[in-house]
Every structure is written in C-alpha cells, then in structure tokens.
Design a protein around this motif. Sequence first.
Motif, PDB file in Angstrom:
ATOM      1  N   ALA A  10      -7.926   6.810 -56.314  1.00 28.98           N
ATOM      2  CA  ALA A  10      -7.433   8.130 -55.614  1.00 28.98           C
ATOM      3  C   ALA A  10      -8.085   8.223 -54.095  1.00 28.98           C
ATOM      4  CB  ALA A  10      -8.773   8.923 -57.010  1.00 28.98           C
ATOM      5  N   ILE A  11      -8.872   7.928 -54.471  1.00 27.61           N
ATOM      6  CA  ILE A  11      -9.383   8.255 -53.042  1.00 27.61           C
ATOM      7  C   ILE A  11      -8.520   7.264 -51.777  1.00 27.61           C
ATOM      8  CG2 ILE A  11     -11.467   7.502 -50.771  1.00 27.61           C
ATOM      9  CD1 ILE A  11     -12.892   7.272 -53.443  1.00 27.61           C
ATOM     10  N   VAL A  12      -7.889   6.535 -51.895  1.00 32.57           N
ATOM     11  CA  VAL A  12      -6.448   5.703 -51.009  1.00 32.57           C
ATOM     12  C   VAL A  12      -5.589   7.593 -50.114  1.00 32.57           C
ATOM     13  CG1 VAL A  12      -4.463   4.388 -50.387  1.00 32.57           C
ATOM     14  CG2 VAL A  12      -7.332   3.422 -51.400  1.00 32.57           C
ATOM     15  N   SER A  13      -5.139   7.079 -51.656  1.00 34.02           N
ATOM     16  CA  SER A  13      -3.943   8.245 -52.166  1.00 34.02           C
ATOM     17  C   SER A  13      -3.788   9.703 -51.178  1.00 34.02           C
ATOM     18  CB  SER A  13      -3.887   8.796 -53.744  1.00 34.02           C
ATOM     19  OG  SER A  13      -2.758   9.546 -53.744  1.00 34.02           O
ATOM     20  N   ALA A  14      -5.509  10.305 -51.155  1.00 37.34           N
ATOM     21  CA  ALA A  14      -6.038  11.403 -50.826  1.00 37.34           C
ATOM     22  C   ALA A  14      -6.106  11.092 -49.433  1.00 37.34           C
ATOM     23  CB  ALA A  14      -7.792  11.969 -51.315  1.00 37.34           C
ATOM     24  N   ALA A  15      -5.997  10.136 -48.711  1.00 37.17           N
ATOM     25  CA  ALA A  15      -6.214   9.573 -47.552  1.00 37.17           C
ATOM     26  C   ALA A  15      -4.784   9.762 -47.029  1.00 37.17           C
ATOM     27  CB  ALA A  15      -6.846   8.309 -47.386  1.00 37.17           C
ATOM     28  N   TYR A  16      -3.970   8.989 -47.786  1.00 42.32           N
ATOM     29  CA  TYR A  16      -2.460   9.457 -47.315  1.00 42.32           C
ATOM     30  C   TYR A  16      -2.193  10.598 -47.035  1.00 42.32           C
ATOM     31  CZ  TYR A  16      -2.282   4.376 -46.697  1.00 42.32           C
ATOM     32  OH  TYR A  16      -2.343   2.531 -46.696  1.00 42.32           O
ATOM     33  N   ASP A  17      -2.343  11.795 -48.331  1.00 45.52           N
ATOM     34  CA  ASP A  17      -1.739  12.843 -48.470  1.00 45.52           C
ATOM     35  C   ASP A  17      -2.374  14.210 -47.443  1.00 45.52           C
ATOM     36  OD1 ASP A  17      -0.517  14.596 -50.010  1.00 45.52           O
ATOM     37  OD2 ASP A  17      -1.366  15.605 -51.120  1.00 45.52           O
ATOM     38  N   ILE A  18      -3.599  13.567 -46.936  1.00 44.37           N
ATOM     39  CA  ILE A  18      -4.528  14.503 -45.787  1.00 44.37           C
ATOM     40  C   ILE A  18      -3.342  13.921 -44.565  1.00 44.37           C
ATOM     41  CG2 ILE A  18      -6.439  13.221 -45.324  1.00 44.37           C
ATOM     42  CD1 ILE A  18      -5.636  17.155 -45.370  1.00 44.37           C
ATOM     43  N   GLN A  19      -2.586  12.984 -44.155  1.00 48.81           N
ATOM     44  CA  GLN A  19      -2.905  12.155 -43.421  1.00 48.81           C
ATOM     45  C   GLN A  19      -1.107  13.132 -43.055  1.00 48.81           C
ATOM     46  OE1 GLN A  19      -2.224   8.083 -42.769  1.00 48.81           O
ATOM     47  NE2 GLN A  19      -0.515   8.539 -40.690  1.00 48.81           N
ATOM     48  N   ASN A  20      -0.071  13.313 -44.432  1.00 48.51           N
ATOM     49  CA  ASN A  20       0.784  14.178 -44.201  1.00 48.51           C
ATOM     50  C   ASN A  20       0.909  14.617 -44.000  1.00 48.51           C
ATOM     51  OD1 ASN A  20       1.957  10.858 -44.948  1.00 48.51           O
ATOM     52  ND2 ASN A  20       2.137  11.905 -47.276  1.00 48.51           N
ATOM     53  N   GLY A  36     -10.591  19.688 -31.558  1.00 49.94           N
ATOM     54  CA  GLY A  36     -10.367  18.432 -32.354  1.00 49.94           C
ATOM     55  C   GLY A  36      -9.808  18.923 -33.461  1.00 49.94           C
ATOM     56  N   ASP A  37      -8.577  19.500 -34.018  1.00 47.13           N
ATOM     57  CA  ASP A  37      -7.959  20.365 -34.875  1.00 47.13           C
ATOM     58  C   ASP A  37      -8.313  19.518 -36.591  1.00 47.13           C
ATOM     59  OD1 ASP A  37      -6.748  22.581 -33.871  1.00 47.13           O
ATOM     60  OD2 ASP A  37      -4.993  20.860 -33.444  1.00 47.13           O
ATOM     61  N   THR A  38      -8.754  20.904 -36.969  1.00 44.67           N
ATOM     62  CA  THR A  38      -9.611  20.347 -38.849  1.00 44.67           C
ATOM     63  C   THR A  38      -9.019  19.225 -39.388  1.00 44.67           C
ATOM     64  OG1 THR A  38     -10.308  22.443 -38.466  1.00 44.67           O
ATOM     65  CG2 THR A  38      -9.871  21.354 -40.536  1.00 44.67           C
ATOM     66  N   GLY A  39      -7.471  19.016 -39.598  1.00 40.77           N
ATOM     67  CA  GLY A  39      -6.393  18.657 -40.235  1.00 40.77           C
ATOM     68  C   GLY A  39      -6.939  16.814 -40.053  1.00 40.77           C
ATOM     69  N   THR A  40      -7.000  17.267 -37.921  1.00 40.60           N
ATOM     70  CA  THR A  40      -6.296  15.586 -37.492  1.00 40.60           C
ATOM     71  C   THR A  40      -7.675  14.683 -37.929  1.00 40.60           C
ATOM     72  OG1 THR A  40      -5.040  16.016 -35.974  1.00 40.60           O
ATOM     73  CG2 THR A  40      -6.192  14.324 -35.336  1.00 40.60           C
ATOM     74  N   ASN A  41      -8.811  15.363 -37.961  1.00 45.74           N
ATOM     75  CA  ASN A  41     -10.657  15.160 -37.333  1.00 45.74           C
ATOM     76  C   ASN A  41     -10.433  14.578 -38.865  1.00 45.74           C
ATOM     77  OD1 ASN A  41     -11.446  15.144 -35.354  1.00 45.74           O
ATOM     78  ND2 ASN A  41     -12.188  17.442 -35.745  1.00 45.74           N
ATOM     79  N   MET A  42     -10.046  15.299 -40.461  1.00 44.12           N
ATOM     80  CA  MET A  42     -10.673  15.155 -41.748  1.00 44.12           C
ATOM     81  C   MET A  42      -9.160  13.970 -42.049  1.00 44.12           C
ATOM     82  SD  MET A  42     -10.485  18.852 -43.638  1.00 44.12           S
ATOM     83  CE  MET A  42     -11.140  18.570 -45.055  1.00 44.12           C
ATOM     84  N   SER A  43      -7.935  13.706 -41.499  1.00 55.18           N
ATOM     85  CA  SER A  43      -7.623  12.825 -41.841  1.00 55.18           C
ATOM     86  C   SER A  43      -8.157  11.397 -40.828  1.00 55.18           C
ATOM     87  CB  SER A  43      -6.655  13.469 -41.085  1.00 55.18           C
ATOM     88  OG  SER A  43      -5.008  11.956 -41.286  1.00 55.18           O
ATOM     89  N   MET A  44      -8.659  11.049 -40.156  1.00 54.02           N
ATOM     90  CA  MET A  44      -9.392  10.766 -39.416  1.00 54.02           C
ATOM     91  C   MET A  44     -10.190   9.470 -39.657  1.00 54.02           C
ATOM     92  SD  MET A  44      -7.610  10.726 -35.437  1.00 54.02           S
ATOM     93  CE  MET A  44      -7.872   9.302 -34.781  1.00 54.02           C
ATOM     94  N   THR A  45     -11.697  10.685 -40.582  1.00 55.28           N
ATOM     95  CA  THR A  45     -12.305  10.086 -41.350  1.00 55.28           C
ATOM     96  C   THR A  45     -12.194   9.753 -42.369  1.00 55.28           C
ATOM     97  OG1 THR A  45     -13.663  12.700 -40.001  1.00 55.28           O
ATOM     98  CG2 THR A  45     -14.876  11.472 -42.265  1.00 55.28           C
ATOM     99  N   ILE A  46     -11.593  10.801 -43.307  1.00 56.19           N
ATOM    100  CA  ILE A  46     -11.556   9.588 -44.593  1.00 56.19           C
ATOM    101  C   ILE A  46      -9.868   8.056 -44.373  1.00 56.19           C
ATOM    102  CG2 ILE A  46      -9.439  11.438 -45.350  1.00 56.19           C
ATOM    103  CD1 ILE A  46     -10.581  11.270 -48.203  1.00 56.19           C
ATOM    104  N   GLY A  47      -9.473   8.505 -43.455  1.00 58.24           N
ATOM    105  CA  GLY A  47      -8.340   6.950 -43.217  1.00 58.24           C
ATOM    106  C   GLY A  47      -9.082   5.832 -43.273  1.00 58.24           C
TER     107      GLY A  47
END
Length: 547
Positions: A10-20, A36-47
Amino acid sequence: MINGSLLRDAIVSAAYDIQNQKQKVDELNVFPVPDGDTGTNMSMTIGASVKELELLKEPTVEETAKTAASALLRGARGNSGVILSLLFRGFANGLKGKTEANGVDLAEALTSGVEAAYKAVMKPTEGTILTVARVAAEKGRETALQTNDALEVFEAIVNQAEATLEETPEMLPVLKKAGVVDAGGKGFTVIFTAMLRVFQGGEVVKPSGGAPAKPAQVKRTAVAEASGDIKFAYCTEYIVNKKKNADNPLKLRAYLESIGDCVVVVDDEEIIKVHVHSNHPGDAIEEALKFGMLTNLKIENMKEQHSAQVLEAEQLEEDDTYQPVDPEMPYGFVAVAAGAGMQALFQDLGVNNIVTGGQTMNPSTEDILKAIHATPAETVFVLPNNKNIIMAAEQAIKLADRRVCVLQTRTIPQGISAMLAFDPDVSFSENRVNMTKALDKVQTGQITFAARDSDFDGHNIKAGELLAMENGKLSFVDKDLNRVLLKLTKSMVRKDSSFVTVLYGADISDDQAAEAYELLRSKLSDNVEINLINGGQPVYYYIVSVE
C-alpha cells in the motif's frame, strides 16, 4: 486485518501514485513564487521509502511501518514532506509490537501521527494538511467504536479526508480566493486513497515516469563548483581591534572595494571584522593597520584551493556519500546555498560543508545529516537559509551523533549575518544568542519571477512578471528589472542604514549587474555603502541585504 505485506504494498503504491500526480498537487500552490512545490516534496519524501520497503519479505505491520517511517524521516524535504514523515513516524509508533493491524490499531496509529505532526509545527495553521489528517483520524476513531474491521475504518478515514479537503477553502481565505484546495491536504488524500485501493484488493500503482526521482548529489564544497578563472586570487580575513579615535570603518570598506571584491566589513564598538578577495593581501592588511591592531589573520590562495577541491569533488562523485568524521574541534558549520559565488562566500566565512539547495531545491533531512556528520566538530551550527528547509534541518537534530543547533535563517543574508556574529572564544549559548540576534539586524529583498498566474494579496499577477519580496512578503509586481531593484532597495533603506549588499544571480550578466550598481549608487544616499557580489544563485535575479 491488515498484515505487513499488504501495508508494504500500500505504501509503495502510494509513493508511485503521488509521483504520478505530483504536478497536479504542485499546481494548487497559491503563492506564485517558484519554490520547492508541495507535490514534488511529498513525492520525494515518501519515494525515499520504496527501495527499502521492496526488500522486506513477509514483514509484520510493525516492521513495515518502522521501515517506512525511518526512510521518510531521512528523506523528508520541504515543510509538507516533513509533516508527512512525522505522520508516518507517529503511525509507526502506534503499530509498535503489532503483527497485524485491526481497525482500532489503524485509527490509533494515525492519531499518534497527527499528534507528532502538530507538536513539531510551531504555529499550526488550520485548513492545511494538518487539519485534513486530524479530522480524518477523528473519524477513524469514531468508526472504530462501531467496528473493528480495518478496511471499514480506513475507508472512513479516506472519505473524511476527502470531505475535509473540500472544506479547506472555507478555512483559509487565500485558498478560497484562488479557487483551490490546500496542496498538502491534497497530497495526503492522494497517498491515503492509493493505500486504500491496495487494501481493497487493487493492484500496486506503476510509476508513469520510472522510479521516484533520485535527489541531486549534495556538494560538500563550493569552490570546486566555481570556474577556474578566478579574478582575485587571495581570500583575506582578519579582525581589527580598534585603536582610540580610529577613523570611520566605512573608509576601510571603500578602500577594500577598490582593490577587490566580496568585501564584508562588520563594525561594532571595539572591533572591525573583515573579509575580502584581492590580488594584494598585503595592501588589505596595511590599510587595516591604520585602524588598529590585527588578530585572527587568515590568507588563503583560492586558486590552489580550487584545484584541490575540484579533485575532492571528483572523488565525491565516484563515492556519492559524505564521509563521516570524528569531532576534532569545538564548532563547525553547515549551510544550505545554491550558486558558486554564494557557496564560496559561505565557505570563506568559515562554513565547513555546503548543502546545495534553496528555493525550488529543498534538500532532505538526510542530505543535511550527512553534511553534519562530515563536519569535524562537537557542535555543528546549521544555517538552512530558507523557511521551507528549517523543519527538515530540525529533524536532523535527533538523528545526529553530535550536538546540532539549527539557526532560524530564512534568507541568505540572514545566514551571512549569523556567520559574521560567530565568536570562537565565547560559549555555545552565547554564540547561539548572538547569532540569532544578528538575524534581526538585516533586511532581505529578493527579486524573482512569477511561476504561475495568480491573484495574491491584492496583486493580479501574470506568469513571468517580476516579484519584489521584502523580508519574505510580496511587496509589489513590475516588469522592469532595474526599476524593481531600485524601488525595492529604497523601500528597505532606513535613516540608520549603512550597508547595502547586492548578490546577483546566474541569469544576470556582469554588465547588467554593473549597470544596476551604478543606478543604485546614483539614487541612494552617499552615507550608504553598496557592495556588489556575483552570487550565481538560481531563481532570484537579485538578493539585496540592507544593514
């Protein structure tokens, strides 16, 4: 019940979904300044957790949550990323000792995460990711009183998060005016919705653009990035113990500017602290002797330094990790900065390690932590130099193997002022107080461009227009660069202002900078000394410091 393998997927899937979907989240940012935009920062964090999670084989929920939390903490970047990491860390604490998780476990774990996130934010703002997560956790606990089914509880959490997200414009007028929901809250719902789909039996999301982006290499040195064509070969620093009836230090500053560049002169009642690049360090010293006795004298050949550090940088590229070192001295410094000139200036002022980053390039907690461990000092002062990097730097405190003090430097000029206030002969506490006080003595102006159309704070802004920022707040919008520079600088200069330092960026030529300098010189009072430095910084055409 949710087992560890399902939570991992579930967490791996979430990481890829926020990246997309990160661009969609980025576009919700209201403030038009490139950041440093929010989506990019959150994506790199969970990624940052994906690689470690994919190595887990038949884990418990405790092991999965702990692995994810640790990776997110180290990979956290930007305020939104730090908050996300804190939510997952609290979530992991709530699942401690659990092999599987039921509905009550999930609700309590998310509540623990919300509490951790609220504690870390000095002034929590409602209508943000914090609100979305808090209300969702409350709904989870309420549902868990009726059923212990993990799927039903998590569905209630996600449904409530989405409902609360839609209400954020009513909580924050700036969101309502812009016609958008909160970006951090949106990122949270993307991540938790993706997790829910896996819990419901859906497949793990595949990344549309490959694996999550790898963070840029953090540079340990600054001069190694600079051009080998160094105009002034010698970096000279010293302190003048002023003699009685010493002449005005402005005269020393003026002389040094006539023989070199990167001049920094700080004067108080008893001493004058000096930094200058020149080809004749003897002349810089002889002139200073007219003002008093010299101490703490240091002269470095920057061409030799450059060659040595190019070699070191090449070695670091082969091994992209910092090499931890044992503490050998009382104090050390880590600063975040972008631009060869800017980085070299911090290094000249005594910074041991430079983390490449700033606006649009928020380094992670791990980037900063590695720089701390590569600093041979018992106490390391960290200068984030950007408000969106402070929280990530603060997370490194609890992970470091030595004492770390994160100063609340929100701009480059504040970082420079803090370094100039450091005194190696006084205690840690005195230095912390003095360096913090120095932040209030400098005003910062920044000139950048609008990254998007926006109606913000009474300004109807079009993408590409010039934005004048005064101490972090939008002052006005214009289209003529020199006019913006003059107007912004004049608005910051007070009756007691003595120094104006202009750092020009990578998109400004030397000729443009010289023209801007002459304009300021002709329009400002003769009592104000103006210093022009090639900072080479991205994003900002000019950064102006007024003291």
